[in-house]
Design an enzyme around this catalytic site. Structure first.
Site: not given
Ligand SMILES: Cc1ncc(COP(=O)(O)O)c(C=O)c1O
Length: 372
Positions: A45, A169
């Site tokens: 971990r 993101d």
């Molecule tokens: C732009 C974006 N950010 C974050 C996520 C979340 O990721 P996860 O589904 O791997 O938890 C998604 C999932 O569709 C996404 O499209």
């Protein structure tokens, strides 16, 4: 980028000479007679070679100093939010990925955090939404599913002035097309489930930082002691997939552009959302912030409402009806019905994730699906 994708975080196994990295399926490591761990690995971990290899590679791709891999994209969101103090204020895009709203509302509801959802395409609106206690500005560009673009340099500047951390993101663009840290953003997150994994067979997430900061350190503790770690095999698969990330993403971007251009000329289509089209309201920003392509994601609105959009999705044959994105195979989705009753997405909108198939085959499938 191609060289980093193949080489970063990878080394020949010293004990066997294996070229492909071994998969370390061990939860614990032997201690010396003196009680120490001679190779620095104690318990999986805390330290795991496949995870380390993936983290080093992701940090190198994004131009960051360090990376952390998590069990999902939303685990990254949780890692960031748990690092906030009670009373902190956070800014999110008003069209943020819908799952993130659930993390805020369902998991952190009792955490006394202040949240504002703002139009991140409007720099003045972001500036006006900043409060003295704003500590986090979250940005998603291109956004999901409207493919809106935000100005990374401007947002990084607003965050810096406010003494807040900015997180982008970068799931949709990937570092192949856009590196937010180069524009001054503090940290980048990924749902590695998508393009980084690229084959729809892993769920994962990652956080990469440009510099030391308290939120990254708290996320590191959450990973190790909150237990939000990915499995060794998932890390191994993700690292292996990254070898082909630039090739896949460029092909997906070329396919998406061809599809977007074709959709624009169709009578049954009302609007097409794709940053690579000159008609996109922020195409100029896309050209400044992105390079080598505009991504494999696009969406379009059909003439009509939900039934018309659902009918098109139902007729698709080569496109698979499924949520998620970024895989080698193309996906099609009626987005509003996946997002649920609070969705702000237009009911006539269809989201496409372009795969690496032949573009003419994909267009032929859409052509027959649009024919009612
Ligand atoms: C732009 C974006 N950010 C974050 C996520 C979340 O990721 P996860 O589904 O791997 O938890 C998604 C999932 O569709 C996404 O499209």
């Amino acid at each position: 980028m191609e060289t980093i994708a193949v080489h970063a975080g990878r080394k020949i196994d010293k004990s066997t000479g294996a070229v492909a990295p071994p998969l370390y399926l061990t939860s614990t490591y032997e201690r010396g007679a003196d009680g120490k761990w001679p190779l620095g690995y104690t318990y999986a971990r805390e330290e795991q070679p496949n995870r380390e290899s993936l983290e080093k590679c992701l940090a190198a791709l994004e131009g960051g100093t360090e990376g952390l891999a998590f069990g999902s994209g939303l685990a990254v969101v949780a890692a960031a939010l748990q690092g906030m103090e009670p009373g902190d204020h956070m800014l999110f895009p008003d069209d943020v990925y819908h799952g993130l709203r659930k993390t805020i509302g369902d998991v952190f509801a009792k955490s006394k955090l202040e949240t504002t959802f703002v139009d991140m395409t409007d720099t003045d609106a972001i500036q006006n939404a900043v409060r003295p206690n704003t500590r986090l500005i979250w940005v998603e560009t291109p956004s999901n599913p409207m493919l809106k673009l935000c100005d990374l340099t401007a947002i990084a500047g607003i965050a810096r002035k406010a003494n807040a951390i900015s997180i982008a993101d970068n799931t949709f663009a990937t570092p192949v097309l856009q590196r937010p840290l180069d524009f001054g953003i503090d940290m980048v997150m990924h749902s590695t489930t998508k393009y980084i994994g690229g084959h729809s067979d892993v769920v994962g997430g990652a956080l990469i930082t440009r510099h030391d900061n308290y939120l990254f350190e708290r996320a590191r503790k959450f990973q190790k002691y909150g237990g939000a770690v990915p499995s060794a095999f998932d890390c191994w698969l993700l690292r292996r997939s990254i070898d082909t990330l630039p090739l896949r993403v460029r092909q997906q971007s070329a396919n998406a552009l061809a599809i977007a251009r074709w959709l624009q000329g169709q009578d049954a289509v009302d609007r097409v959302h794709y940053p690579g089209l000159p008609e996109h309201p922020r195409h100029d920003l896309a050209c400044r912030q992105m390079s080598g392509g505009f991504g494999g994601m696009l969406s379009f609105q059909v003439k009509g409402a939900k039934p018309e959009a659902m009918a098109v999705v139902a007729r698709a044959k080569l496109f698979t009806r499924a949520t998620s994105l970024g895989g080698t195979h193309s996906l099609i989705e009626h987005r509003a019905s996946v997002e649920g009753p609070k969705s702000r997405t237009p009911q006539n909108l269809i989201r496409l994730s372009a795969g690496i198939e032949n573009a003419a085959d994909l267009i032929a499938d859409l052509e027959q699906a649009l024919r009612s």
